[in-house]
Motif scaffolding. Structure first.
Motif, short mmCIF file in Angstrom:
data_model
loop_
_atom_site.label_atom_id
_atom_site.label_comp_id
_atom_site.label_asym_id
_atom_site.label_seq_id
_atom_site.Cartn_x
_atom_site.Cartn_y
_atom_site.Cartn_z
N ILE A 25 -11.30 21.98 -25.32
CA ILE A 25 -10.02 21.52 -24.79
C ILE A 25 -10.30 20.52 -23.66
CG2 ILE A 25 -7.89 22.16 -23.61
CD1 ILE A 25 -8.27 24.97 -24.90
N ALA A 26 -9.89 19.28 -23.87
CA ALA A 26 -9.97 18.26 -22.82
C ALA A 26 -8.65 18.30 -22.06
CB ALA A 26 -10.20 16.88 -23.42
N GLN A 27 -8.73 18.48 -20.75
CA GLN A 27 -7.52 18.60 -19.93
C GLN A 27 -7.39 17.42 -18.97
OE1 GLN A 27 -5.80 22.29 -17.86
NE2 GLN A 27 -7.06 21.34 -16.29
N PHE A 28 -6.19 16.85 -18.93
CA PHE A 28 -5.83 15.81 -17.98
C PHE A 28 -4.92 16.49 -16.96
CE2 PHE A 28 -6.62 13.95 -22.07
CZ PHE A 28 -7.19 12.70 -21.84
N PHE A 29 -5.31 16.51 -15.70
CA PHE A 29 -4.55 17.24 -14.68
C PHE A 29 -4.31 16.35 -13.48
CE2 PHE A 29 -3.84 20.15 -11.18
CZ PHE A 29 -2.96 21.06 -11.75
N LYS A 36 0.85 -1.19 0.00
CA LYS A 36 0.00 0.00 0.00
C LYS A 36 0.89 1.23 0.00
CE LYS A 36 -4.25 -1.45 0.20
NZ LYS A 36 -5.17 -1.20 -0.87
N SER A 37 0.56 2.18 -0.86
CA SER A 37 1.33 3.42 -0.94
C SER A 37 0.61 4.51 -0.14
CB SER A 37 1.45 3.85 -2.40
OG SER A 37 2.05 5.12 -2.48
N ASP A 38 1.41 5.42 0.40
CA ASP A 38 0.83 6.57 1.11
C ASP A 38 0.27 7.59 0.14
OD1 ASP A 38 1.80 5.34 3.35
OD2 ASP A 38 3.48 6.71 3.65
N VAL A 39 0.70 7.52 -1.12
CA VAL A 39 0.34 8.52 -2.12
C VAL A 39 -0.55 7.90 -3.19
CG1 VAL A 39 1.24 10.12 -3.83
CG2 VAL A 39 2.51 9.72 -1.73
N GLU A 40 -1.66 8.54 -3.45
CA GLU A 40 -2.56 8.13 -4.52
C GLU A 40 -2.51 9.20 -5.60
OE1 GLU A 40 -5.61 5.80 -6.40
OE2 GLU A 40 -4.37 5.35 -4.66
N HIS A 41 -2.17 8.80 -6.82
CA HIS A 41 -2.14 9.74 -7.93
C HIS A 41 -3.47 9.66 -8.67
CE1 HIS A 41 2.07 10.52 -7.30
NE2 HIS A 41 2.32 9.22 -7.35
N VAL A 42 -4.13 10.80 -8.77
CA VAL A 42 -5.44 10.86 -9.42
C VAL A 42 -5.38 11.91 -10.52
CG1 VAL A 42 -7.89 11.38 -9.13
CG2 VAL A 42 -6.65 10.15 -7.34
N THR A 43 -5.79 11.51 -11.72
CA THR A 43 -5.86 12.43 -12.85
C THR A 43 -7.31 12.89 -13.01
OG1 THR A 43 -4.00 11.40 -13.97
CG2 THR A 43 -5.50 12.69 -15.34
N GLN A 44 -7.47 14.18 -13.14
CA GLN A 44 -8.79 14.79 -13.33
C GLN A 44 -8.93 15.09 -14.83
OE1 GLN A 44 -8.81 18.89 -12.17
NE2 GLN A 44 -10.94 18.82 -11.57
N LEU A 45 -10.00 14.59 -15.44
CA LEU A 45 -10.28 14.85 -16.85
C LEU A 45 -11.53 15.71 -16.93
CD1 LEU A 45 -9.97 14.46 -19.91
CD2 LEU A 45 -11.16 12.26 -19.65
N MET A 46 -11.40 16.83 -17.61
CA MET A 46 -12.55 17.73 -17.78
C MET A 46 -12.36 18.55 -19.05
SD MET A 46 -11.66 20.70 -15.01
CE MET A 46 -12.17 22.17 -15.83
N PHE A 47 -13.43 19.17 -19.50
CA PHE A 47 -13.34 20.11 -20.61
C PHE A 47 -13.12 21.50 -20.03
CE2 PHE A 47 -15.57 16.66 -22.80
CZ PHE A 47 -14.79 16.56 -23.94
N VAL A 48 -12.00 22.12 -20.39
CA VAL A 48 -11.66 23.45 -19.89
C VAL A 48 -12.77 24.45 -20.24
CG1 VAL A 48 -10.02 25.37 -20.10
CG2 VAL A 48 -9.20 23.00 -19.98
N ASN A 49 -13.37 24.30 -21.40
CA ASN A 49 -14.43 25.21 -21.84
C ASN A 49 -15.60 25.19 -20.87
OD1 ASN A 49 -12.86 23.90 -24.03
ND2 ASN A 49 -13.73 25.57 -25.24
N ASP A 50 -15.92 24.02 -20.31
CA ASP A 50 -16.99 23.92 -19.32
C ASP A 50 -16.64 24.73 -18.07
OD1 ASP A 50 -18.27 22.17 -21.04
OD2 ASP A 50 -17.81 20.37 -19.85
#
Length: 185
Positions: A84-88, A54-68
């Motif tokens: 523009i679809a953004q992966f952050f 188990k890692s202490d860190v969880e990496h999560v990518t947020q996908l959204m349309f910047v225009n929204d």
């Protein structure tokens, strides 16, 4: 395809289609619909590698349309057929001011290696990875999104720990670069 299947398919959001594809590829996801609490629909994707430990860190990518987001913030963008679809991905670790110069040097090296997006540092978000794709309307192939997430996951999981070690002063720049060469070489 029958008319009934077309109706069902057209009522499913692009994020639901992407979510299904990512889940089938083994990624854990969470769809945040647009509602009173969330100004825009977005998809959260766990990109942490699944290991026995188990890692202490969880990496999560947020996908959204910047225009929204811009529209929800009442920022006028004009009419366009393109979005523009953004992966952050936020990299959760503390930045020490005395390490900022070395972190920027390391990010410069990382950004020459990474084929999608870039790593950065900001006062608001700390360290992050960002990638954007221009789409015609809300159409983005879920298979392409899965490939993008696979690449982001690969690099974030190999690079984030190196950034964190340098930022915490656990390793110096030369040590991190030597390790990076072993991991990616």
């Amino acid at each position: 395809m029958s008319e009934q299947n077309q109706d069902i398919n057209s009522s499913v959001s692009i994020f639901e289609k992407i979510q299904t594809n990512l889940n089938q590829a083994g990624y854990d996801t969470y769809l945040m619909p647009k509602n009173d609490e969330n100004a825009v629909e977005q998809l959260l994707i766990s990109i942490s590698e699944k290991t026995e430990e188990k890692s202490d860190v969880e990496h999560v990518t947020q996908l959204m349309f910047v225009n929204d987001f811009l529209e929800a913030s009442n920022i006028e963008t004009g009419k366009s057929d393109y979005l523009i679809a953004q992966f952050f991905t936020t990299l959760p670790f503390k930045l020490k001011q005395e390490k900022i110069l070395e972190l920027y040097q390391l990010l410069s090296v990382f950004n020459r290696i990474v084929p999608v997006g870039y790593f950065g540092i900001s006062d608001e978000e700390g360290a992050f990875h960002r990638y954007s794709v221009v789409t015609k309307g809300r159409e983005i192939d879920p298979g392409i999104v899965t490939e993008i997430i696979s690449m982001i996951s690969f690099f974030v999981n190999r690079i984030a720990g190196k950034l964190s070690a340098l930022a915490a002063g656990e390793k110096n720049l030369a040590e991190v670069l030597a390790e990076l060469e072993q991991v990616l070489g």
